[in-house]
Design a protein around this motif. Structure first.
Motif, PDB file in Angstrom:
ATOM      1  N   ALA A  85       9.957   7.326   0.081  1.00 35.33           N
ATOM      2  CA  ALA A  85       9.306   6.608   1.177  1.00 35.33           C
ATOM      3  C   ALA A  85       7.883   7.120   1.394  1.00 35.33           C
ATOM      4  CB  ALA A  85      10.123   6.766   2.458  1.00 35.33           C
ATOM      5  N   GLY A  86       7.695   8.435   1.225  1.00 37.86           N
ATOM      6  CA  GLY A  86       6.355   8.994   1.365  1.00 37.86           C
ATOM      7  C   GLY A  86       5.416   8.540   0.264  1.00 37.86           C
ATOM      8  N   LEU A  87       5.935   8.413  -0.943  1.00 35.60           N
ATOM      9  CA  LEU A  87       5.100   7.983  -2.060  1.00 35.60           C
ATOM     10  C   LEU A  87       4.703   6.517  -1.930  1.00 35.60           C
ATOM     11  CD1 LEU A  87       6.916   9.759  -5.046  1.00 35.60           C
ATOM     12  CD2 LEU A  87       4.706  10.366  -4.045  1.00 35.60           C
ATOM     13  N   GLN A  91       7.474  -1.609   4.782  1.00 37.76           N
ATOM     14  CA  GLN A  91       8.022  -2.901   4.372  1.00 37.76           C
ATOM     15  C   GLN A  91       8.678  -2.827   2.998  1.00 37.76           C
ATOM     16  OE1 GLN A  91       4.817  -5.709   4.653  1.00 37.76           O
ATOM     17  NE2 GLN A  91       5.152  -6.060   6.846  1.00 37.76           N
ATOM     18  N   ILE A  92       8.347  -1.807   2.228  1.00 37.06           N
ATOM     19  CA  ILE A  92       8.974  -1.620   0.916  1.00 37.06           C
ATOM     20  C   ILE A  92      10.147  -0.645   1.015  1.00 37.06           C
ATOM     21  CG2 ILE A  92       8.622  -0.769  -1.436  1.00 37.06           C
ATOM     22  CD1 ILE A  92       5.743  -1.708  -1.245  1.00 37.06           C
ATOM     23  N   LEU A  93       9.910   0.524   1.615  1.00 36.30           N
ATOM     24  CA  LEU A  93      10.968   1.507   1.785  1.00 36.30           C
ATOM     25  C   LEU A  93      10.692   2.316   3.049  1.00 36.30           C
ATOM     26  CD1 LEU A  93      13.540   2.796   0.693  1.00 36.30           C
ATOM     27  CD2 LEU A  93      12.116   4.408  -0.594  1.00 36.30           C
ATOM     28  N   PRO A  94      11.368   1.984   4.147  1.00 30.42           N
ATOM     29  CA  PRO A  94      11.181   2.748   5.376  1.00 30.42           C
ATOM     30  C   PRO A  94      11.847   4.120   5.280  1.00 30.42           C
ATOM     31  CG  PRO A  94      12.875   1.101   5.682  1.00 30.42           C
ATOM     32  CD  PRO A  94      12.304   0.861   4.315  1.00 30.42           C
ATOM     33  N   ASP A 147      13.086  -8.408   4.881  1.00 32.26           N
ATOM     34  CA  ASP A 147      13.188  -7.315   5.848  1.00 32.26           C
ATOM     35  C   ASP A 147      14.037  -6.196   5.239  1.00 32.26           C
ATOM     36  OD1 ASP A 147      13.449  -5.641   8.014  1.00 32.26           O
ATOM     37  OD2 ASP A 147      13.882  -7.239   9.451  1.00 32.26           O
ATOM     38  N   VAL A 148      13.376  -5.292   4.529  1.00 32.26           N
ATOM     39  CA  VAL A 148      14.086  -4.220   3.822  1.00 32.26           C
ATOM     40  C   VAL A 148      14.815  -3.308   4.803  1.00 32.26           C
ATOM     41  CG1 VAL A 148      13.801  -2.213   2.316  1.00 32.26           C
ATOM     42  CG2 VAL A 148      12.461  -4.282   1.911  1.00 32.26           C
ATOM     43  N   ALA A 149      14.196  -3.026   5.935  1.00 28.01           N
ATOM     44  CA  ALA A 149      14.785  -2.106   6.906  1.00 28.01           C
ATOM     45  C   ALA A 149      16.135  -2.618   7.408  1.00 28.01           C
ATOM     46  CB  ALA A 149      13.830  -1.887   8.079  1.00 28.01           C
TER      47      ALA A 149
END
Length: 235
Positions: free
Chosen positions: A9-11, A16-19, A199-201
């Motif tokens: 997620a940090g990278l 919206q891609i990876l919370p 909505d990935v989350a």
């Protein structure tokens, strides 16, 4: 896995891609408070319970008959092979086309996908039954029900437990596909809805809630039942 998730997620640095895991907590609390999460989890669990009960019942009876009767096994084995290799998606679509977009079609599709797997496991268990114990039952003139209860099913218990564990694992997945394609409730429906919204989350919220329920059933019900089914062999 949690550390890898945080690093990924940090990278990406894009919710919206990876919370991140902590970004999902408010959404989880929101869905839980509104009742939507429990409603859709409940709908999925009801379908899983129905499909599991029907698949285990039909598969156990079919496998026991095929394992004990060579003629029946010779006749039914080709059909078993066909249904084992028939893609789940084909059965789901056909059930929806033939029966309609109903609960009956959804549960029938999941059941038909799982019955062959249960039957194969139980058939091998029926073939492994000790003939000496069968002979003992005949000598003591046990009734059919007494023989099944005290001779056959105790030997089949580990096979039934194995079929149940693998069965639940398969049914979880197929139920989500069934809900994704043709239901208006359940975890699969919610994943489909939020997939359309990109909505990935929310997809992750429902996915992890589903995984939590799955692991709870596995640890609290299936694993203890399997250990208990094997206990008599080492007593």
């Amino acid at each position: 896995m949690l550390a890898l998730w945080v690093v990924a997620a940090g990278l990406t640095n894009d919710a919206q891609i990876l919370p991140t895991p902590w970004q999902l907590l408010p959404l989880f609390a929101q869905e839980f408070a509104s009742g939507d999460l429990l409603t859709h989890l409940g709908a999925t669990l009801v379908r899983v319970l129905w499909a599991f009960t029907l698949a285990m019942s039909l598969g156990t009876v079919l496998g026991l008959i095929m394992g004990r009767s060579t003629a029946t096994n010779r006749w039914l084995d080709p059909w078993l092979v066909i249904f084992l290799n028939l893609p789940a998606l084909v059965l789901i679509v056909l059930c929806y086309l033939w029966i309609g977009l109903t609960e009956a079609a959804a549960i029938t599709a999941v059941t038909l996908n799982k019955v062959p797997n249960v039957a194969v496991v139980i058939r091998e268990g029926a073939r492994a039954l000790d003939p000496d114990l069968d002979a003992m039952a005949k000598v003591y003139r046990m009734s059919w029900w007494t023989r099944q209860r005290h001779v056959v099913f105790p030997q089949l218990a580990p096979f039934v437990a194995a079929a149940a564990r693998s069965g639940v694992a398969v049914i979880w997945k197929i139920v989500l596909v069934v809900e994704f394609l043709g239901r208006s409730s359940g975890v699969g429906f919610q994943i489909h809805l939020h997939f359309q919204l990109f909505d990935v989350a929310m997809v992750l919220v429902y996915a992890f809630a589903f995984i939590g329920v799955m692991l709870t059933v596995e640890w609290l019900l299936l694993q203890p039942a399997e250990r208990r089914s094997r206990r008599w062999r080492t007593a």
